[in-house]
Enzyme design. Structure first.
Site, PDB file in Angstrom:
ATOM      1  N   SER A  38       0.832  -1.202   0.000  1.00  0.00           N
ATOM      2  CA  SER A  38       0.000   0.000   0.000  1.00  0.00           C
ATOM      3  C   SER A  38       0.870   1.257   0.000  1.00  0.00           C
ATOM      4  CB  SER A  38      -0.872   0.011   1.252  1.00  0.00           C
ATOM      5  OG  SER A  38      -0.036  -0.026   2.401  1.00  0.00           O
ATOM      6  N   CYS A  62       2.861  -6.934   1.579  1.00  0.00           N
ATOM      7  CA  CYS A  62       1.904  -6.317   2.483  1.00  0.00           C
ATOM      8  C   CYS A  62       1.157  -7.454   3.177  1.00  0.00           C
ATOM      9  CB  CYS A  62       0.942  -5.458   1.655  1.00  0.00           C
ATOM     10  SG  CYS A  62      -0.432  -4.797   2.603  1.00  0.00           S
ATOM     11  N   ASN A  63       1.347  -7.571   4.485  1.00  0.00           N
ATOM     12  CA  ASN A  63       0.706  -8.653   5.237  1.00  0.00           C
ATOM     13  C   ASN A  63      -0.818  -8.571   5.129  1.00  0.00           C
ATOM     14  OD1 ASN A  63       3.003  -9.914   7.230  1.00  0.00           O
ATOM     15  ND2 ASN A  63       3.397  -7.772   6.792  1.00  0.00           N
ATOM     16  N   CYS A  92       3.494  -6.173   9.924  1.00  0.00           N
ATOM     17  CA  CYS A  92       3.141  -5.177   8.905  1.00  0.00           C
ATOM     18  C   CYS A  92       4.467  -4.640   8.401  1.00  0.00           C
ATOM     19  CB  CYS A  92       2.317  -4.044   9.524  1.00  0.00           C
ATOM     20  SG  CYS A  92       2.141  -2.600   8.446  1.00  0.00           S
ATOM     21  N   HIS A  99       5.345  -1.928   7.158  1.00  0.00           N
ATOM     22  CA  HIS A  99       5.671  -0.547   7.554  1.00  0.00           C
ATOM     23  C   HIS A  99       6.402  -0.502   8.904  1.00  0.00           C
ATOM     24  CE1 HIS A  99       2.755   0.747   4.459  1.00  0.00           C
ATOM     25  NE2 HIS A  99       3.224   1.978   4.621  1.00  0.00           N
TER      26      HIS A  99
HETATM   27  N1  DGL Z   1       2.327  -2.535   4.956  1.00  0.00           N
HETATM   28  C1  DGL Z   1       1.085  -3.214   5.017  1.00  0.00           C
HETATM   29  C2  DGL Z   1       1.176  -4.543   5.773  1.00  0.00           C
HETATM   30  O1  DGL Z   1       2.200  -5.184   5.784  1.00  0.00           O
HETATM   31  C3  DGL Z   1      -0.153  -2.473   5.406  1.00  0.00           C
HETATM   32  C4  DGL Z   1      -0.166  -1.058   5.772  1.00  0.00           C
HETATM   33  C5  DGL Z   1      -1.524  -0.421   5.503  1.00  0.00           C
HETATM   34  O2  DGL Z   1      -1.708   0.015   4.376  1.00  0.00           O
HETATM   35  O3  DGL Z   1      -2.374  -0.405   6.395  1.00  0.00           O
HETATM   36  O4  DGL Z   1       0.201  -5.002   6.316  1.00  0.00           O
END
Ligand code: DGL
Length: 273
Positions: free
Chosen positions: A8, A70-71, A181, A183
Site C-alpha cells: 500500500s 503487504c501482510n 506489517c 511498515h
Molecule cells: N504494509 C502493510 C502490511 O504489511 C499495510 C499497511 C496499511 O496500508 O495499512 O500489512
C-alpha cells in the site's frame, strides 16, 4: 524479466531491500499504492480491488513473479489472486508467527499488525495452528502506517503512541516481537527501546524472499548468474535495477528517487540493529 514487489505504501521497501540483498542480479519493479494507503483500516472488498489492479499492472510490466509485500493484502487477497492469475507466481508476506513461537523458549510472543490483518481468519488460523502453549498476543497499531507514510520514524509522538499501546501488556514476559506489517520495520529502534532487553524482533521478509527464490529456481527463472550485480541500492539512482511506481505512475525525478534511497538507508540501519 522483472520481479514485481508491491505494498500500500513504503512498507514494501522492507521486502525490496531484503530481495536486493539476497537476489542482487534481478531487476525489480516496486509499486507503492499510495493513492489508497492505508489498506489496514479499509474493507476486505476495497483491498481486494486495489490488489487486483496492482497485479494486473505487474502482469503488463513483464513480471515473472509478483510479491505481495503487504501482510494485510496477503491475508485478504492472496488466495483469490492466485486463482485469478494462475500463470503468474504470486508470493505473499505473512507475519512470522511460527518461527517466533518456535524460538520463544516459553516467553510470550507479541504480534503487531494492522487491524485488518489482526481480524482476518488467515492470521487467527495460523496462531491457532502453532500456538499450543497460548503464548501469542495480537496488537493492532494502525497509526504506525500513518507515521511511516509521512516519514516520521523517530519522534516523541511515535514513542508516546507505542508506549501507550504496549502499556496494556506485562512486557517483562515477552521474548519475541513479530513485525506483522511491513511498515513497522522502520520503527525497530523505538520498539527495541520499549521492549525488554534481548527481545527478538522478527518479520516475514527473509522467509518470503527465500520462497520467491525457490519458486523461480524451480521454474528455471532466476536471473543469469553472470548478470550485472545490483547489490548496492545507491546504484539504482541510475535506474539499473529498480523502477519505482506510485499507484501506476513511474517516479523519474532525482529528488523523489533520492527519497527511496534514503528509505533504503533507514532500512539498512534497522536491519543491522
Ligand atoms: N504494509 C502493510 C502490511 O504489511 C499495510 C499497511 C496499511 O496500508 O495499512 O500489512
Amino acid at each position: 524479466m522483472n520481479i514485481g514487489i508491491f505494498d500500500s505504501g513504503i512498507g514494501g521497501m522492507t521486502l525490496l531491500h531484503q530481495a536486493m540483498l539476497m537476489m542482487p542480479r534481478e531487476k525489480f519493479i516496486f509499486y507503492a499504492d499510495t493513492d489508497h494507503v492505508p489498506y489496514g483500516t479499509k474493507s476486505r472488498e476495497q483491498v481486494i480491488s486495489y490488489v487486483d489492479a496492482v497485479i494486473r499492472f505487474m502482469a503488463e510490466q513483464d513480471c515473472k513473479a509478483v510479491v505481495i509485500a503487504c501482510n494485510t493484502a496477503t491475508a485478504v487477497a492472496a488466495e483469490q489472486m492466485r486463482a485469478k492469475y494462475a500463470d503468474l507466481p504470486i508470493i505473499g508476506i505473512e507475519p512470522a508467527v511460527k518461527p517466533a513461537v518456535e524460538e520463544s523458549d516459553g516467553k510470550r510472543v507479541m504480534v503487531v499488525a494492522t487491524p485488518l490483518t489482526v481480524h482476518e481468519k488467515k492470521l487467527q488460523n495460523l496462531v491457532e495452528r502453532v500456538d499450543d502453549a497460548h503464548l501469542v498476543d495480537l496488537l493492532e497499531l494502525p497509526r504506525l502506517v500513518e507515521f511511516a507514510e509521512r516519514g516520521e520514524f523517530v519522534s516523541d509522538e511515535v514513542t508516546r503512541y507505542l508506549k501507550n499501546k504496549l502499556s496494556a501488556y506485562p512486557l517483562e514476559k515477552y521474548g519475541e516481537l513479530v513485525l506483522g506489517c511491513t511498515h513497522f520495520n522502520f520503527f525497530k529502534d523505538t520498539f527495541q527501546k520499549l521492549m525488554p532487553s534481548g527481545t527478538h524482533m522478527i518479520d516475514g521478509s527473509q522467509g518470503t524472499v527465500r520462497q520467491l527464490m525457490r519458486i523461480l529456481e524451480a521454474k528455471g527463472a532466476l536471473a543469469d548468474k553472470e548478470g550485472n550485480m545490483c547489490r548496492d541500492w545507491e546504484r539504482n539512482k541510475n535506474d539499473i535495477c529498480v523502477r519505482y511506481f506510485v499507484s501506476g505512475r513511474e517516479i523519474l525525478d532525482a529528488d523523489r528517487l533520492n527519497m527511496f534511497n534514503d528509505l533504503h538507508q533507514r532500512l539498512e540501519k534497522m536491519r543491522c540493529l
